[in-house]
Design a protein around this motif. Structure first.
Motif, short mmCIF file in Angstrom:
data_model
loop_
_atom_site.label_atom_id
_atom_site.label_comp_id
_atom_site.label_asym_id
_atom_site.label_seq_id
_atom_site.Cartn_x
_atom_site.Cartn_y
_atom_site.Cartn_z
N MET A 114 -85.40 -13.60 26.59
CA MET A 114 -84.22 -13.88 25.81
C MET A 114 -84.56 -14.70 24.56
O MET A 114 -84.06 -14.44 23.50
CB MET A 114 -83.21 -14.60 26.70
N ARG A 115 -85.42 -15.69 24.73
CA ARG A 115 -85.81 -16.53 23.61
C ARG A 115 -86.55 -15.71 22.55
O ARG A 115 -86.33 -15.90 21.35
CB ARG A 115 -86.67 -17.68 24.11
N ALA A 116 -87.43 -14.81 22.98
CA ALA A 116 -88.19 -13.99 22.03
C ALA A 116 -87.24 -13.09 21.22
O ALA A 116 -87.43 -12.92 20.01
CB ALA A 116 -89.21 -13.14 22.77
N ALA A 117 -86.22 -12.56 21.88
CA ALA A 117 -85.26 -11.71 21.17
C ALA A 117 -84.50 -12.52 20.12
O ALA A 117 -84.29 -12.04 19.00
CB ALA A 117 -84.28 -11.08 22.16
N ARG A 118 -84.13 -13.74 20.46
CA ARG A 118 -83.42 -14.59 19.48
C ARG A 118 -84.31 -14.91 18.29
O ARG A 118 -83.86 -14.90 17.15
CB ARG A 118 -82.96 -15.88 20.16
N VAL A 119 -85.57 -15.21 18.57
CA VAL A 119 -86.50 -15.52 17.48
C VAL A 119 -86.68 -14.31 16.58
O VAL A 119 -86.68 -14.42 15.35
CB VAL A 119 -87.85 -16.02 18.05
N LEU A 120 -86.83 -13.13 17.19
CA LEU A 120 -86.97 -11.90 16.39
C LEU A 120 -85.73 -11.61 15.57
O LEU A 120 -85.83 -11.24 14.40
CB LEU A 120 -87.30 -10.72 17.30
N LEU A 121 -84.56 -11.77 16.17
CA LEU A 121 -83.32 -11.55 15.42
C LEU A 121 -83.16 -12.55 14.29
O LEU A 121 -82.73 -12.20 13.18
CB LEU A 121 -82.12 -11.61 16.36
N ALA A 122 -83.49 -13.81 14.54
CA ALA A 122 -83.42 -14.83 13.49
C ALA A 122 -84.39 -14.51 12.36
O ALA A 122 -84.06 -14.63 11.18
CB ALA A 122 -83.70 -16.21 14.08
N ALA A 123 -85.60 -14.10 12.71
CA ALA A 123 -86.60 -13.75 11.69
C ALA A 123 -86.14 -12.55 10.88
O ALA A 123 -86.27 -12.54 9.64
CB ALA A 123 -87.94 -13.46 12.35
N ALA A 124 -85.58 -11.54 11.54
CA ALA A 124 -85.08 -10.37 10.83
C ALA A 124 -83.93 -10.76 9.90
O ALA A 124 -83.86 -10.32 8.76
CB ALA A 124 -84.63 -9.29 11.82
#
Length: 135
Positions: free
Chosen positions: A1-11
Motif C-alpha cells: 500500500m505504501r509503495a502504491a502511494r509513493v508511486l501515485l505521489a511521484a506520478a
C-alpha cells in the motif's frame, strides 16, 4: 500500500511539474497575466465560493430534515457545479455574430432540463429513503 502511494505521489508530481513547465515556457509574455488570473481565482475561491458553500450548508442543516439532508446537499452541489460550467454557454460568452454555428444549441433549455433531472434524481433518492425508513 505504501509503495502504491509513493508511486501515485511521484506520478502526480511529475504531471504537475510538466504542466508548470509548459505554463511558464509556452508564450512567456503571458505569464504575468496568468499569475494575475491564478491569484484572482484563489481570492474568489477563498472569499466568495467557500463562504457561499458554508452558508448554504448551514442553511440546509438548519432547515432541511436530517433524513433528506444528504440528497438535498448533493443536488445543490451538483447543480452549482453544472451551472458554473454551463453559464458561459447560456449567456453566449464569446459568441461571434458572423459565426452562428459557434453555439448551435439552446443551452438555457439544456441547463434547465439537466437541473430538472438532477432534482428529480434527488427526489427519487429521498423517496427511496423514506420508503426504506417506513419499512
Amino acid at each position: 500500500m505504501r509503495a502504491a502511494r509513493v508511486l501515485l505521489a511521484a506520478a502526480g508530481l511529475a504531471v504537475l511539474a510538466y504542466g508548470l513547465h509548459g505554463w511558464l515556457t509556452e508564450q512567456p509574455g503571458e505569464v504575468p497575466g496568468r499569475l494575475r488570473f491564478l491569484a484572482a481565482a484563489v481570492i474568489v475561491h477563498d472569499f466568495v465560493v467557500i463562504p457561499l458553500i458554508l452558508a448554504v450548508g448551514a442553511l440546509t442543516v438548519r432547515f432541511v430534515p436530517a433524513g433528506v439532508r444528504l440528497p438535498v446537499q448533493a443536488a445543490l452541489a451538483v447543480s452549482a457545479a453544472t451551472t458554473v460550467v454551463a453559464l458561459p454557454f447560456v449567456i453566449g460568452a464569446g459568441r461571434l455574430a458572423d459565426n452562428p454555428s459557434a453555439f448551435p444549441r439552446s443551452y438555457a433549455t439544456g441547463l434547465t432540463v439537466l437541473l430538472a433531472a438532477i432534482w428529480l434524481s434527488a427526489g427519487a433518492w429521498i423517496a427511496a429513503r423514506l420508503i426504506r425508513t417506513r419499512r
